[in-house]
Write an enzyme that holds these catalytic residues in place. Structure first.
Site, PDB file in Angstrom:
ATOM      1  N   ASN A  34       2.429  -2.898   3.139  1.00 36.39           N
ATOM      2  CA  ASN A  34       1.846  -3.449   1.920  1.00 36.39           C
ATOM      3  C   ASN A  34       2.189  -4.923   1.852  1.00 36.39           C
ATOM      4  O   ASN A  34       3.148  -5.374   2.476  1.00 36.39           O
ATOM      5  CB  ASN A  34       2.438  -2.758   0.694  1.00 36.39           C
ATOM      6  CG  ASN A  34       1.687  -1.507   0.306  1.00 36.39           C
ATOM      7  OD1 ASN A  34       1.178  -0.798   1.151  1.00 36.39           O
ATOM      8  ND2 ASN A  34       1.641  -1.248  -0.979  1.00 36.39           N
TER       9      ASN A  34
HETATM   10 CA    CA Z   1       1.026   2.555  -3.731  1.00 37.66          CA
END
Ligand code: CA
Ligand code: CTP
Length: 229
Positions: A34
Site C-alpha cells: 500500500n
Molecule cells: Ca485496506
C-alpha cells in the site's frame, strides 16, 4: 534531538503505534504494498513520546528516519506486524496508522517468476489478518482506547463511520486521499476528520506534526478520564 518529558500527561502510559506500509513478497524481486510514507504515524509516535508515553512503534518499510527515544520494531509483512503488535500488549492505547496490505500472494517463491511464462497475470492471493479489528475485539487485554485510520476517497465520512463500527475501535482518524493538490499521501500536511463516540470533528488542514501533537493531547485527556468501554 528529542525531549522525553520527565513527567507529562502520558507518563506511565504504554502506547502501541503501527505505521508505514507492509510489503507482501511474491518472489525475490516483487511485492504487493500500500502507499504510505510513514510520516503521520512517526509524527504521532514522537508526539506521544513528548508527552511522556512509553511508545512501541511497529513499522513497515519506510524511507524516513525513525523517531528517537522510541522502542521500534521493524517488520515487513502484515503477519509480522500482527505478531509484533500482539507482543507489545498490554497497552493503554493502540493507534493503527499503518497502511496494511489487505492481501498477500498465497504463493511465495525463491525463484524469480518470469513474465514470458505467464506467471504474473493471475497471482493467487490470501487475505491478511486485520490488526485493528483483532485488537479492537480482544476479550482480554483490550487497550482502553483503540484508534484506527481511514484513508478514503468519495464519501469519506460515511465510509469512515462505517469502518469505526465494523472494526469495533473507539476513534477513527479519517482523511481524503483523492488525487489532487490537497492529497496528504507523502506530503507534509494533512486534513482530518476525528470520529469519536461523541461525533465528528473536522480539523483544518495543518502540518502532520501538528495533527500528531493535537491527537496526542486528546489521547492524554481520554486516558486521564473514566474508562471508555
Ligand atoms: Ca485496506
Ligand atoms: N488495518 C489493520 N490491518 C489490516 C487492514 C487495516 O490494522 N489488515 C487498519 C489500518 O491500520 C487502519 C484501519 O485498519 O487503521 C483501516 O484500514 P483500511 O485499509 O482503511 O480498512 P479496510 O478494512 O482494509 O477496508 P478498505 O481497505 O477496503 O477500505
Amino acid at each position: 534531538y528529542f525531549a522525553k518529558s520527565a513527567s507529562g500527561p502520558l507518563t506511565n502510559k504504554k502506547i502501541l503505534v503501527t505505521a508505514g506500509p507492509t510489503h507482501e513478497p511474491l518472489d525475490p524481486v516483487r511485492y504487493i504494498a500500500n502507499r504510505s510514507s510513514g510520516k503521520q504515524g512517526y509524527a504521532i509516535a514522537a508526539a506521544l513520546r513528548n508527552l511522556g508515553a512509553d511508545v512501541t512503534l511497529v513499522t513497515g518499510p519506510t524511507s524516513i528516519a525513525l523517531p528517537a527515544g522510541i522502542n521500534t520494531v521493524r517488520v515487513e509483512t502484515a503477519r509480522e506486524m500482527m505478531a509484533a503488535s500482539e507482543a507489545a500488549l498490554p497497552v493503554d492505547c493502540a493507534i493503527m496508522c499503518a497502511a496494511v496490505a489487505d492481501y498477500r500472494p498465497s504463493i511465495e517463491t525463491d525463484h524469480k517468476i518470469k513474465k514470458e511464462r505467464g506467471g504474473l497475470t493471475n497471482i493467487p492471493v490470501a487475505e491478511n489478518p486485520d490488526i485493528l479489528k483483532t485488537v479492537s475485539q480482544l476479550q482480554t487485554n483490550r487497550p482502553r482506547l483503540v484508534i484506527g485510520f481511514a484513508a478514503e476517497t468519495d464519501d469519506v465520512l460515511c465510509y469512515a463511520e462505517a469502518k469505526r463500527k465494523r472494526k469495533g475501535c473507539d476513534w477513527i482518524v479519517a482523511n481524503d486521499v483523492s488525487p489532487g493538490a490537497d492529497c496528504p499521501m507523502g506530503g507534509e500536511r494533512n486534513e482530518i476528520i476525528l470520529i469519536t463516540d461523541k461525533g465528528d470533528e473536522n480539523w483544518p488542514q495543518m502540518p502532520k506534526d501538528e495533527v500528531a501533537r493535537r491527537l496526542a493531547v486528546r489521547i492524554g485527556e481520554a486516558l486521564a478520564g473514566p474508562s471508555l468501554v
